[in-house]
Scaffold this motif. Structure first.
Motif, mmCIF file in Angstrom:
data_model
loop_
_atom_site.group_PDB
_atom_site.id
_atom_site.type_symbol
_atom_site.label_atom_id
_atom_site.label_comp_id
_atom_site.label_asym_id
_atom_site.label_seq_id
_atom_site.Cartn_x
_atom_site.Cartn_y
_atom_site.Cartn_z
ATOM 1 N N SER A 146 25.378 -16.936 8.407
ATOM 2 C CA SER A 146 26.137 -16.346 9.514
ATOM 3 C C SER A 146 27.618 -16.683 9.408
ATOM 4 C CB SER A 146 25.591 -16.847 10.856
ATOM 5 O OG SER A 146 24.253 -16.463 11.035
ATOM 6 N N ILE A 147 27.930 -17.961 9.077
ATOM 7 C CA ILE A 147 29.319 -18.391 8.970
ATOM 8 C C ILE A 147 29.997 -17.738 7.769
ATOM 9 C CG2 ILE A 147 30.830 -20.395 8.666
ATOM 10 C CD1 ILE A 147 29.412 -20.256 11.381
ATOM 11 N N ALA A 148 29.254 -17.622 6.686
ATOM 12 C CA ALA A 148 29.836 -17.056 5.459
ATOM 13 C C ALA A 148 29.853 -15.533 5.455
ATOM 14 C CB ALA A 148 29.057 -17.560 4.239
ATOM 15 N N MET A 149 29.151 -14.895 6.400
ATOM 16 C CA MET A 149 28.989 -13.446 6.356
ATOM 17 C C MET A 149 30.308 -12.665 6.343
ATOM 18 S SD MET A 149 26.897 -11.077 5.842
ATOM 19 C CE MET A 149 25.275 -11.787 6.066
ATOM 20 N N PRO A 150 31.330 -13.065 7.117
ATOM 21 C CA PRO A 150 32.594 -12.319 7.015
ATOM 22 C C PRO A 150 33.158 -12.306 5.590
ATOM 23 C CG PRO A 150 32.607 -13.665 8.993
ATOM 24 C CD PRO A 150 31.387 -14.073 8.205
ATOM 25 N N TYR A 151 32.975 -13.392 4.840
ATOM 26 C CA TYR A 151 33.448 -13.460 3.457
ATOM 27 C C TYR A 151 32.528 -12.679 2.524
ATOM 28 C CZ TYR A 151 36.448 -17.190 5.157
ATOM 29 O OH TYR A 151 37.389 -17.902 5.850
ATOM 30 N N ILE A 152 31.219 -12.754 2.792
ATOM 31 C CA ILE A 152 30.253 -12.042 1.954
ATOM 32 C C ILE A 152 30.410 -10.533 2.120
ATOM 33 C CG2 ILE A 152 27.788 -11.605 1.611
ATOM 34 C CD1 ILE A 152 27.298 -14.552 2.345
ATOM 35 N N THR A 153 30.586 -10.060 3.349
ATOM 36 C CA THR A 153 30.761 -8.617 3.556
ATOM 37 C C THR A 153 32.007 -8.097 2.843
ATOM 38 O OG1 THR A 153 31.884 -9.103 5.659
ATOM 39 C CG2 THR A 153 29.543 -8.560 5.763
ATOM 40 N N GLU A 154 33.051 -8.918 2.835
ATOM 41 C CA GLU A 154 34.277 -8.514 2.134
ATOM 42 C C GLU A 154 34.077 -8.513 0.618
ATOM 43 O OE1 GLU A 154 38.958 -9.928 1.642
ATOM 44 O OE2 GLU A 154 37.675 -10.841 3.174
ATOM 45 N N GLU A 155 33.443 -9.562 0.099
ATOM 46 C CA GLU A 155 33.228 -9.677 -1.349
ATOM 47 C C GLU A 155 32.265 -8.612 -1.860
ATOM 48 O OE1 GLU A 155 31.130 -12.821 -4.431
ATOM 49 O OE2 GLU A 155 32.223 -13.632 -2.701
ATOM 50 N N PHE A 156 31.188 -8.349 -1.098
ATOM 51 C CA PHE A 156 30.182 -7.381 -1.528
ATOM 52 C C PHE A 156 30.503 -5.955 -1.089
ATOM 53 C CE2 PHE A 156 26.371 -10.576 -1.791
ATOM 54 C CZ PHE A 156 27.108 -11.347 -2.694
ATOM 55 N N GLY A 157 31.580 -5.775 -0.332
ATOM 56 C CA GLY A 157 31.970 -4.447 0.126
ATOM 57 C C GLY A 157 31.041 -3.861 1.166
ATOM 58 N N ILE A 158 30.503 -4.696 2.048
ATOM 59 C CA ILE A 158 29.563 -4.242 3.088
ATOM 60 C C ILE A 158 30.351 -3.872 4.339
ATOM 61 C CG2 ILE A 158 27.587 -4.866 4.516
ATOM 62 C CD1 ILE A 158 26.878 -6.976 2.380
ATOM 63 N N GLU A 159 30.204 -2.637 4.804
ATOM 64 C CA GLU A 159 30.907 -2.185 6.001
ATOM 65 C C GLU A 159 29.959 -1.817 7.135
ATOM 66 O OE1 GLU A 159 33.429 1.020 4.835
ATOM 67 O OE2 GLU A 159 34.751 -0.244 3.612
#
Length: 438
Positions: A43-56
């Motif tokens: 949950s904490i890392a999700m903002p970084y993961i969505t950016e890195e993986f291109g998840i919108e």
């Protein structure tokens, strides 16, 4: 033939009971906290993961979160059966080491599919901890100690979420990426598993550190503290599903889980999207809310045991405490959703979560109602059902947020779930023992 440690014991020391049982449950608290640090890390890392993986798409985020809950849910009943059949010490240690390995492996993932697989592995390996802990509570703690025991056993959830927010956010900030945070968290978990193996024992009479006074205290009030040769299997749960108390227990835990896991999973993105929080302010807000939640949990366990020791009727004590828990949580979440002030939102959520974890007493209810012999199976079923619904929850919330463009409807869903938790808790009849099927 007396044991060696008894021969060299001072007669005065024999008069004072050791506290091995509470040390064991402090270790279970530590394991529970680490458990939730590992869960919260995504949950904490999700903002970084969505950016890195291109998840919108928030629906994809919900699907990744749900992977853990699907595996965790499906393994609950088998884990409960394992807890009833095998040594809980072995189950706890092996499970902890395994989930630490999956937590670390997640750092190697570079796509949605592999990350989801690592979460599946985390869910499978974490599943046995709570059913096994419920068995420990029945064998190590007397009935009037199980309020505190339940809060320690399940207290790792808010504690781990609070410190997980700070630790994982801090590690991400220090290393500049989320991967090293996952590796360090995984290694720490493995070390905790080794600690559990070293100190925990399945039965009191197996522990080398316990003295005669503590053993007699446990056995005097708890007839289930000794070994049993009875083995249980998966099908044993079927007749219990016809009992009102078991059904109320299961669905009350489902509704409670909607509230707690929903907030634990979505609060970081809620704070970011609604109030514009950055990683530091988000981590601080999560830490405050869930640390107070942990304090509230321990406070509730202390009050329950103190009240019952003073002669309070079990049904009065538990119905009152659970009603306060559900009503406060529901009202707090409802008011938070209507507030546009970030400080007020944190205050309201802190108040809402302070008594929420009093629901942890659910873990001791099978033992309180005379079903200790199958407590692992019943608690495993309870947790299976709640986590099955919890697996669907992130997906549902993802669709709601995607469709509405905000989190208001999602917060109303959590508030409504608190009402369900209230109703089911009040339906539990603490004056009726569960029927046991041999």
């Amino acid at each position: 033939m007396p044991k060696i440690n008894e021969l060299y014991q001072n007669p005065e020391e024999k008069l004072k009971a050791t506290n091995v049982r509470w040390r064991i449950f402090i270790i279970m608290l530590l394991l529970g906290a680490i458990n939730y640090i590992d869960r919260t890390s995504l949950s904490i890392a999700m903002p970084y993961i969505t950016e890195e993986f291109g998840i919108e798409d928030t629906r994809v985020v919900g699907a990744i979160h749900s992977a853990f809950f699907w595996a965790y849910a499906l393994m609950q009943i088998p884990s409960g059966v394992l807890a009833d059949k095998f040594k809980t010490r072995n189950i706890i240690a092996i499970a902890t080491i395994a989930w630490g390995a999956f937590q670390a492996v997640a750092a190697l993932c570079h796509g949605i599919f592999t990350l989801s697989l690592s979460r599946l592995g985390l869910g499978v390996s974490e599943a046995p901890i709570m059913p096994a802990g419920a068995k420990l509570m029945g064998t190590w703690l007397t009935p009037t100690e199980r309020g505190r025991g339940s809060m320690l056993l399940d207290g790792g959830a808010p504690l781990g979420t609070a410190f997980g927010a700070v630790i994982i956010a801090g590690l991400i900030g220090f290393f500049g990426n989320w991967r090293m945070a996952f590796v360090i968290a995984g290694i720490g978990t493995i070390l905790a598993g080794l600690l559990a193996w070293w100190y925990i024992r399945t039965y009191p009479n197996e522990h080398p550190k316990i003295n005669k006074a503590e053993l007699e205290h446990i056995e005097k009030y708890n007839l289930d503290s000794k070994k049993t040769d009875k083995k249980y299997k998966l099908s044993d749960i079927k007749p219990y599903l016809k009992q009102r108390n078991v059904l109320a227990l299961i669905f009350g835990w489902v509704c409670y889980s909607f509230v707690f896991y929903g907030l634990m999973t979505w609060l970081p993105l809620y704070f970011q999207a609604t109030y514009g929080f950055n990683i530091k302010s988000m981590g601080s807000a999560m830490a405050i809310i869930f640390l107070v939640c942990f304090i509230g949990q321990l406070t509730g366990g202390y009050i329950m045991d103190k009240w019952r020791n003073a002669g309070g009727k079990t049904s009065t004590v538990l119905h009152t405490m659970l009603a306060i828990s559900a009503i406060t949580a529901g009202v707090g979440i409802f008011l938070c959703a209507r507030s546009d002030n970030p400080t007020m939102a944190i205050i309201l959520l802190t108040i809402a979560l302070f008594p929420l974890r009093w629901a942890s007493i659910y873990w001791s209810i099978p033992s309180l109602l005379g079903a200790q012999k199958v407590a692992g199976t019943i608690c495993g079923t309870m947790n299976f059902t709640s986590n099955l619904f919890a697996a669907i929850l992130p997906i549902v919330i993802g669709f709601i947020v995607q469709a509405t463009g905000n989190y208001f409807a999602a917060m109303m869903f959590f508030a409504a779930s608190a009402i369900g938790y209230l109703i089911c808790s009040l339906l539990i009849n603490f004056d009726k023992q569960m029927d046991i099927y041999e």
